[in-house]
Design an enzyme around this catalytic site. Structure first.
Site, PDB file in Angstrom:
ATOM      1  N   GLY A 127     -22.272  18.779  43.665  1.00 57.57           N
ATOM      2  CA  GLY A 127     -23.172  19.874  43.286  1.00 57.57           C
ATOM      3  C   GLY A 127     -22.565  21.231  43.606  1.00 57.57           C
ATOM      4  O   GLY A 127     -22.723  22.188  42.842  1.00 57.57           O
ATOM      5  N   GLU A 154     -30.171  19.363  41.699  1.00 55.83           N
ATOM      6  CA  GLU A 154     -31.002  18.442  42.503  1.00 55.83           C
ATOM      7  C   GLU A 154     -30.044  17.632  43.339  1.00 55.83           C
ATOM      8  O   GLU A 154     -29.534  16.603  42.896  1.00 55.83           O
ATOM      9  CB  GLU A 154     -31.785  17.482  41.603  1.00 55.83           C
ATOM     10  CG  GLU A 154     -32.804  18.099  40.707  1.00 55.83           C
ATOM     11  CD  GLU A 154     -33.942  18.755  41.439  1.00 55.83           C
ATOM     12  OE1 GLU A 154     -34.066  18.591  42.673  1.00 55.83           O
ATOM     13  OE2 GLU A 154     -34.702  19.465  40.768  1.00 55.83           O
ATOM     14  N   GLY A 173     -27.164  14.845  41.847  1.00 50.67           N
ATOM     15  CA  GLY A 173     -26.117  14.047  42.496  1.00 50.67           C
ATOM     16  C   GLY A 173     -25.851  14.541  43.906  1.00 50.67           C
ATOM     17  O   GLY A 173     -26.717  15.138  44.541  1.00 50.67           O
ATOM     18  N   SER A 174     -24.615  14.319  44.355  1.00 52.13           N
ATOM     19  CA  SER A 174     -24.297  14.597  45.759  1.00 52.13           C
ATOM     20  C   SER A 174     -24.098  16.093  46.017  1.00 52.13           C
ATOM     21  O   SER A 174     -23.833  16.869  45.091  1.00 52.13           O
ATOM     22  CB  SER A 174     -23.019  13.850  46.143  1.00 52.13           C
ATOM     23  OG  SER A 174     -21.920  14.486  45.533  1.00 52.13           O
ATOM     24  N   CYS A 226     -33.442  10.207  46.176  1.00 48.73           N
ATOM     25  CA  CYS A 226     -33.218  11.508  46.836  1.00 48.73           C
ATOM     26  C   CYS A 226     -34.352  11.771  47.806  1.00 48.73           C
ATOM     27  O   CYS A 226     -34.195  12.497  48.776  1.00 48.73           O
ATOM     28  CB  CYS A 226     -33.220  12.646  45.823  1.00 48.73           C
ATOM     29  SG  CYS A 226     -31.986  12.452  44.593  1.00 48.73           S
TER      30      CYS A 226
HETATM   31  C1  UN1 Z   1     -34.472  11.162  42.695  1.00 47.80           C
HETATM   32  O1  UN1 Z   1     -34.381  10.381  43.645  1.00 47.80           O
HETATM   33  O2  UN1 Z   1     -33.463  11.730  42.227  1.00 47.80           O
HETATM   34  O3  UN1 Z   1     -40.245  11.490  43.843  1.00 47.80           O
HETATM   35  C2  UN1 Z   1     -35.730  11.437  41.976  1.00 47.80           C
HETATM   36  C3  UN1 Z   1     -39.632  10.446  43.572  1.00 47.80           C
HETATM   37  C4  UN1 Z   1     -39.327  10.173  42.119  1.00 47.80           C
HETATM   38  C5  UN1 Z   1     -38.111  10.887  41.682  1.00 47.80           C
HETATM   39  C6  UN1 Z   1     -36.932  10.796  42.589  1.00 47.80           C
HETATM   40  N1  UN1 Z   1     -40.458  10.578  41.320  1.00 47.80           N
HETATM   41  O4  UN1 Z   1     -39.281   9.639  44.409  1.00 47.80           O
END
Ligand code: UN1
Length: 510
Positions: free
Chosen positions: A245, A262, A240-241, A296
């Site tokens: 986090g 993450e 998350g953010s 992300c």
């Molecule tokens: C995410 O955005 O939290 O590498 C995960 C990627 C994907 C996973 C992203 N396999 O874009």
């Protein structure tokens, strides 16, 4: 629309399950889930109550006592069956992900494929929880290192990957002998319910106890907070953010719990003067607008050498003009809606900010209205001329905004710009020069957890360890040796002699 029913989604669903059983949940604060695609309500959820939460943790703890003693290749056997079942459900589950979250159908199916892939990986991993032997300095002694299951693992996932990120964590943790308590984002809980309805019966049919995979749905402030505070949960994996986090990390550190974080990325692609633009342009467009800029790993910054800046700018404007924004279930559409109106506001506010800070929008940036965009969550992906030091460029805006940044001179200048942000998830470079690529991959190169050459920043395969540095949180999930985070390490020394030599040659005689 038959896929919610096919997956067992009812009009009103309990938000608390210990596996195949669904507990009676709270009548209060019922959560209505509607689709960002057309604003239509899909189904309601009764959030997990405090009583149900207690019951679920107790059942999970009991399950752990059994599960930790099941040989890990046998645990892998359960995951193999889950992978087989997910294959059967790929079509409706991908559609549900697409409809509930708004990502394109291709990406919805891709997400289910990512779950299947991690199942296959975890089955192999279940036979490879390797420790090592260590040379002992003492005669007739041996030293070994082994890995033991941890217990109940809390997995808190974000809205943008309603299924895959849970699977990365859960499938690996399960072969490690842990039991998993999942709290999905309350923006996309129906995908989690559908998955629970797929896996619960498999666990039951195998004669395994309730509580290996549990699900609790509710707000972060209530249920999420309970999970991070709970001493019975030795590890929490949070996606998350950065601000949330930071809170999760602090609470976990305070109780000496473990965390896998993450958090946000602010990913850049560097285009060196010799970049192959035939590869680069489609890779950049997919990386910047895929999942409507809500990965992300989305490309947010494009650092372009001045010698090719105008060519790249023109090529991107042309490519963006061909993008189709609309219903993500229509397979010809590239970009679906943002998750909600709040996300749209973040998009428009960021664009206002960038203009104030000296940037210029050169393509897109509008909120789309009209009968095809009834949810008011659709936006035109934006291309913006900017500079890396602008405060707004330093932040992650979870929307399809791509900042075009110019560099001149040596590649080290581009790398410096790339690394000059607080986040450190993913990065990439386009170049045909070995020297340039290797400098990018060297100790003075990219400071991110992921560094790619001649491809975008998103779409990582599950076989690698996934995660990032700096404010991205430092966690690693999915492949490689990420499994070690889900286990406790134990160093063992055994004396098989009839003397008692002490380490470091210490003499102690009675
Ligand atoms: C995410 O955005 O939290 O590498 C995960 C990627 C994907 C996973 C992203 N396999 O874009």
């Amino acid at each position: 629309m038959d896929f919610p029913a096919q997956l067992g989604i009812e009009k009103v669903n309990s938000g608390a399950s210990s596996g195949s059983q669904w507990l009676s949940a709270s009548e209060q604060d019922r959560l209505m889930v509607s689709s960002p695609v057309d604003a239509k309500p899909i189904a309601a959820i009764q959030p997990c109550s405090s009583e149900a939460f207690e019951q679920i943790i107790e059942v999970a703890q009991r399950a752990f006592l059994h599960w930790r003693m099941v040989p890990s290749p046998k645990r892998g056997e359960l995951i193999r069956k889950i992978g087989i079942e997910l294959r059967k459900h790929k079509t409706p589950l991908g559609r549900l992900i697409s409809y509930e979250m708004g990502k394109s159908l291709q990406e919805g199916w891709g997400e289910v494929q990512e779950m299947i892939d991690i199942c296959d990986f975890a089955v192999g991993q279940s036979r490879m929880l390797y420790g090592r032997t260590i040379a002992s300095e003492r005669e007739q002694h041996k030293m070994v290192e082994q890995y033991q299951p941890l217990g109940v693992v809390g997995v808190l996932t974000a809205f943008n990957f309603p299924a895959a990120v849970w699977a990365w964590n859960a499938m690996i943790a399960a072969v490690c002998g842990d039991v998993i308590l999942w709290k999905p984002s309350s923006k996309v809980p129906l995908t989690a319910i559908a998955i629970q309805k797929i896996i619960g019966p498999i666990v039951k049919a195998e004669g395994l106890p309730e509580g290996i995979f549990s699900l609790v749905i509710g707000k972060g402030k209530t249920i999420g907070e309970k999970i991070i505070q709970d001493h019975r949960i030795p590890l929490v994996s949070f996606t998350g953010s950065i601000p949330t986090g930071r809170h999760v990390a602090t609470v976990l550190a305070n109780r000496f719990g473990k965390s896998i974080l993450e958090l946000g990325g602010n990913n850049a692609v560097i285009l060196a003067p010799d970049a192959n633009l035939k590869l680069a342009v489609p890779a950049i467009v997919f990386g910047a607008v895929g999942t409507a800029g809500q990965r992300c790993t989305t490309i947010r910054r494009l650092i372009i050498h001045e010698s090719i800046f105008d060519t790249v700018k023109k090529a991107l404007i042309k490519a963006y003009a061909s993008l189709k924004v609309g219903d993500p279930l229509d397979e010809s559409v590239h970009v679906g809606p943002l998750i909600d109106k709040e996300a749209v506001l973040c998009f428009t506010t960021a664009l206002e900010q960038v203009k104030k800070q000296g940037g210029k929008i050169i393509r897109g940036g509008k909120v789309l209205t009209g009968s095809s965009y009834k949810s008011n969550c659709y936006v035109e992906p934006a291309l913006v001329m900017a500079e890396n030091h602008f405060p707004i460029v330093q932040e992650e805006t979870f929307a399809p905004i791509l900042y075009l940044i110019q560099y001149s001179g040596h590649i080290s200048n581009a790398i410096r710009i790339q690394n000059s942000v607080k986040q450190g998830l993913s990065s990439s470079i386009f170049t045909n020069s070995i020297q340039t690529a290797e400098e990018f991959l060297s100790p003075c190169g990219s400071d991110c957890g992921i560094a790619n050459v001649n491809m975008g920043t998103s779409g990582a395969e599950i076989g690698g360890a996934f995660g990032g540095e700096k404010e991205t949180g430092g966690g690693r999930e999915a492949g490689s040796d990420a499994w070690k985070a889900y286990m406790r390490r134990q160093t063992i020394a055994v004396n098989f002699g009839d003397q008692l030599p002490l380490a470091q040659g210490i003499k102690f005689e009675l």
